[in-house]
Design a protein around this motif. Structure first.
Motif, PDB file in Angstrom:
ATOM      1  N   TYR A 250     -25.895 -89.645  60.785  1.00  0.00           N
ATOM      2  CA  TYR A 250     -27.135 -89.746  59.993  1.00  0.00           C
ATOM      3  C   TYR A 250     -28.086 -88.621  60.363  1.00  0.00           C
ATOM      4  O   TYR A 250     -28.677 -87.969  59.494  1.00  0.00           O
ATOM      5  CB  TYR A 250     -27.785 -91.107  60.242  1.00  0.00           C
ATOM      6  CG  TYR A 250     -29.081 -91.326  59.486  1.00  0.00           C
ATOM      7  CD1 TYR A 250     -29.065 -91.863  58.204  1.00  0.00           C
ATOM      8  CD2 TYR A 250     -30.322 -91.002  60.043  1.00  0.00           C
ATOM      9  CE1 TYR A 250     -30.240 -92.082  57.502  1.00  0.00           C
ATOM     10  CE2 TYR A 250     -31.503 -91.210  59.358  1.00  0.00           C
ATOM     11  CZ  TYR A 250     -31.456 -91.753  58.080  1.00  0.00           C
ATOM     12  OH  TYR A 250     -32.627 -91.957  57.384  1.00  0.00           O
TER      13      TYR A 250
ATOM     14  N   ARG B  87     -31.763-101.864  56.699  1.00  0.00           N
ATOM     15  CA  ARG B  87     -31.412-101.741  55.283  1.00  0.00           C
ATOM     16  C   ARG B  87     -29.904-101.726  55.093  1.00  0.00           C
ATOM     17  O   ARG B  87     -29.149-101.449  56.026  1.00  0.00           O
ATOM     18  CB  ARG B  87     -32.033-100.476  54.696  1.00  0.00           C
ATOM     19  CG  ARG B  87     -33.552-100.441  54.859  1.00  0.00           C
ATOM     20  CD  ARG B  87     -34.196 -99.444  53.950  1.00  0.00           C
ATOM     21  NE  ARG B  87     -35.634 -99.397  54.191  1.00  0.00           N
ATOM     22  CZ  ARG B  87     -36.535 -98.986  53.308  1.00  0.00           C
ATOM     23  NH1 ARG B  87     -36.139 -98.574  52.106  1.00  0.00           N
ATOM     24  NH2 ARG B  87     -37.826 -98.975  53.605  1.00  0.00           N
TER      25      ARG B  87
ATOM     26  N   ASN C 267     -30.809 -96.034  57.133  1.00  0.00           N
ATOM     27  CA  ASN C 267     -32.155 -95.520  56.877  1.00  0.00           C
ATOM     28  C   ASN C 267     -32.966 -95.680  58.158  1.00  0.00           C
ATOM     29  O   ASN C 267     -32.863 -96.713  58.832  1.00  0.00           O
ATOM     30  CB  ASN C 267     -32.807 -96.283  55.728  1.00  0.00           C
ATOM     31  CG  ASN C 267     -34.029 -95.581  55.166  1.00  0.00           C
ATOM     32  OD1 ASN C 267     -35.013 -95.376  55.862  1.00  0.00           O
ATOM     33  ND2 ASN C 267     -33.972 -95.220  53.890  1.00  0.00           N
TER      34      ASN C 267
ATOM     35  N   HIS D 104     -38.579 -94.782  47.054  1.00  0.00           N
ATOM     36  CA  HIS D 104     -39.319 -93.982  48.019  1.00  0.00           C
ATOM     37  C   HIS D 104     -39.946 -92.779  47.329  1.00  0.00           C
ATOM     38  O   HIS D 104     -39.260 -92.019  46.635  1.00  0.00           O
ATOM     39  CB  HIS D 104     -38.409 -93.508  49.140  1.00  0.00           C
ATOM     40  CG  HIS D 104     -39.121 -92.717  50.195  1.00  0.00           C
ATOM     41  ND1 HIS D 104     -40.184 -93.219  50.919  1.00  0.00           N
ATOM     42  CD2 HIS D 104     -38.935 -91.443  50.638  1.00  0.00           C
ATOM     43  CE1 HIS D 104     -40.622 -92.305  51.761  1.00  0.00           C
ATOM     44  NE2 HIS D 104     -39.884 -91.219  51.607  1.00  0.00           N
TER      45      HIS D 104
END
Length: 248
Positions: free
Chosen positions: A134, A188, A192, A228
């Motif tokens: 990530y 989530r 995230n 977002h």
């Protein structure tokens, strides 16, 4: 017999980085709620705030009885620290935490000088345990999530020791003190670095509802994530306008 006079709720303003969006979910679109947050707003940057500066301008028009929630620290620990480690080989982590609390303390002082006396630092954004991949995709250095989580937890305790008014909700949201990262049930579905605001909002409301004269939460709570809408702090500084409201 006349009914006893009831004090109407006072305004509330939430200042901080993008994790502060959770208060949009809690309070909704009431005019008593002021979402004064922006992506990338760091606590350490608050050390340079002065009377009449950027922070002061964000709240200048608010009534002085506004409850101000300072939700800072997550950006510093999850983004600024890894960048500093990679670029500067930085390793003085305790000093970094002191700088975070120095910034929050400076914000409290500036706001107090303006006449606000209902100011609370809140710690409600534990570190999310995310895979190395990530952060690689975000071109960010991976640091162990449990290490960062401990630092966030220690920051709250340092702020308390400094004598700042603090609401520390970390322990009700993490796996354990030994693994101080956000509980998996509160993350989530897709990886995230933000918590699920849907999953955390009721616990956060339960942790602040004792504050006197807050507006009531929306009923029922909001159960769909807003799309977002990036609005970095630099944009706010450039335009002089806070981010558009996403609450509805």
């Amino acid at each position: 017999m006349t009914e006893p006079f009831e004090q109407p709720p006072f305004p509330v303003a939430a200042l901080g980085s993008s994790s502060t969006e959770v208060f949009d979910y809690i309070f909704g679109d009431t005019p008593l709620y002021h979402p004064l947050w922006a992506g990338g707003w760091s606590a350490r940057g608050l050390r340079a705030e002065v009377e009449g500066g950027f922070l002061a301008s964000t709240v200048a028009k608010l009534p002085r009885n506004t409850r101000i929630l300072l939700n800072f620290g997550a950006t510093d620990i999850c983004f600024n620290l890894p960048h500093k480690v990679r670029e500067e080989w930085f390793y003085d982590y305790p000093a970094f935490l002191v700088e975070i609390v120095d910034g929050i303390s400076r914000a409290h002082a500036v706001l107090s000088q303006m006449g606000f006396d209902r100011i609370t630092a809140i710690f409600a954004s534990p570190v999310v345990a995310l895979p190395r991949s990530y952060w690689v995709e975000m071109d960010a250095l991976f640091l162990p999530p449990a290490q960062l989580g401990r630092m966030y937890r220690d920051t709250a305790r340092l702020a308390i020791a400094r004598g700042l008014p603090v609401i520390d909700l970390i322990d009700r949201l993490i796996v354990s003190p030994e693994r101080p990262v956000l509980r998996p049930a509160l993350t989530r579905k897709q990886p995230n670095h933000h918590a699920s605001f849907i999953a955390t909002q009721e616990a956060i409301w339960a942790g602040i509802r004792h504050l006197p004269d807050l507006p009531p939460p929306r009923t029922p709570f909001h159960h769909t994530h807003y799309p977002h809408q990036p609005y970095p702090l630099g944009m706010w500084r450039l335009t002089g306008q806070p981010r558009p409201r996403t609450t509805r």
